[in-house]
Design a protein around this motif. Structure first.
Motif, PDB file in Angstrom:
ATOM      1  N   UNK A 126       4.261   6.793   2.195  1.00 22.15           N
ATOM      2  CA  UNK A 126       3.436   6.781   3.255  1.00 22.15           C
ATOM      3  C   UNK A 126       1.820   6.901   2.806  1.00 22.15           C
ATOM      4  N   UNK A 127       1.664   7.915   2.055  1.00 23.68           N
ATOM      5  CA  UNK A 127       0.382   8.388   1.244  1.00 23.68           C
ATOM      6  C   UNK A 127      -0.286   7.080   0.684  1.00 23.68           C
ATOM      7  N   UNK A 128       0.542   6.592  -0.245  1.00 22.76           N
ATOM      8  CA  UNK A 128       0.324   5.433  -1.124  1.00 22.76           C
ATOM      9  C   UNK A 128      -0.154   4.075  -0.245  1.00 22.76           C
ATOM     10  N   UNK A 129       0.878   3.987   0.751  1.00 22.18           N
ATOM     11  CA  UNK A 129       0.300   2.965   1.565  1.00 22.18           C
ATOM     12  C   UNK A 129      -0.982   3.257   2.406  1.00 22.18           C
ATOM     13  N   UNK A 130      -1.043   4.410   2.820  1.00 26.21           N
ATOM     14  CA  UNK A 130      -2.520   4.521   3.335  1.00 26.21           C
ATOM     15  C   UNK A 130      -3.648   4.459   2.449  1.00 26.21           C
ATOM     16  N   UNK A 131      -3.494   4.961   1.133  1.00 24.82           N
ATOM     17  CA  UNK A 131      -4.596   4.588   0.340  1.00 24.82           C
ATOM     18  C   UNK A 131      -4.856   3.020   0.102  1.00 24.82           C
ATOM     19  N   UNK A 132      -3.599   2.398  -0.056  1.00 26.86           N
ATOM     20  CA  UNK A 132      -3.707   1.062  -0.397  1.00 26.86           C
ATOM     21  C   UNK A 132      -4.431   0.201   0.765  1.00 26.86           C
ATOM     22  N   UNK A 133      -4.111   0.785   2.050  1.00 29.14           N
ATOM     23  CA  UNK A 133      -4.901   0.196   3.345  1.00 29.14           C
ATOM     24  C   UNK A 133      -6.249   0.514   3.160  1.00 29.14           C
TER      25      UNK A 133
END
Length: 110
Positions: free
Chosen positions: A91-98
């Motif tokens: 979830x953290x990684x997806x938020x960073x990528x978004x």
């Protein structure tokens, strides 16, 4: 999951989460420094930093600039199984990528 599929930062994250979960690292305990952990695991400092970020995102540790990283006081409530920890990391990684994608898109729109 085979050990070959686990990235070095994930192994560090999982091992420290387990130490916290088992009570071998109690609330308020200072974690070893980045250099010490990187030497212990034979990895670069950036790998250790990423593992510490994952542990922070999971609520297992907190950090103070210049003082180090410590086991969270409310660790009993935030101790989770490795699947939950992995989901939080994703979830953290997806938020960073978004956020990165949004910045890129704004840069091309202007």
């Amino acid at each position: 999951m085979s050990s070959e599929a686990v990235q070095p930062y994930q192994r560090i994250t999982q091992e420290y989460a387990e130490k916290i979960r088992q009570g071998r690292l109690s609330a308020g305990t200072r974690l070893p420094g980045i250099r010490q952990i990187s030497e212990e695991y034979g990895v670069a400092a950036g790998t250790v930093q990423r593992a510490l970020t994952e542990l922070r995102n999971a609520g297992l540790i907190y950090s103070h600039q210049g003082r180090g990283s410590f086991v969270s006081e409310s660790v009993e409530e935030s101790v989770e199984d490795s699947s939950t920890l992995a989901i939080k990391a994703l979830e953290s990684r997806v938020a960073e990528l978004e956020a990165r994608l949004e910045r890129l898109e704004k840069g091309h729109d202007g």
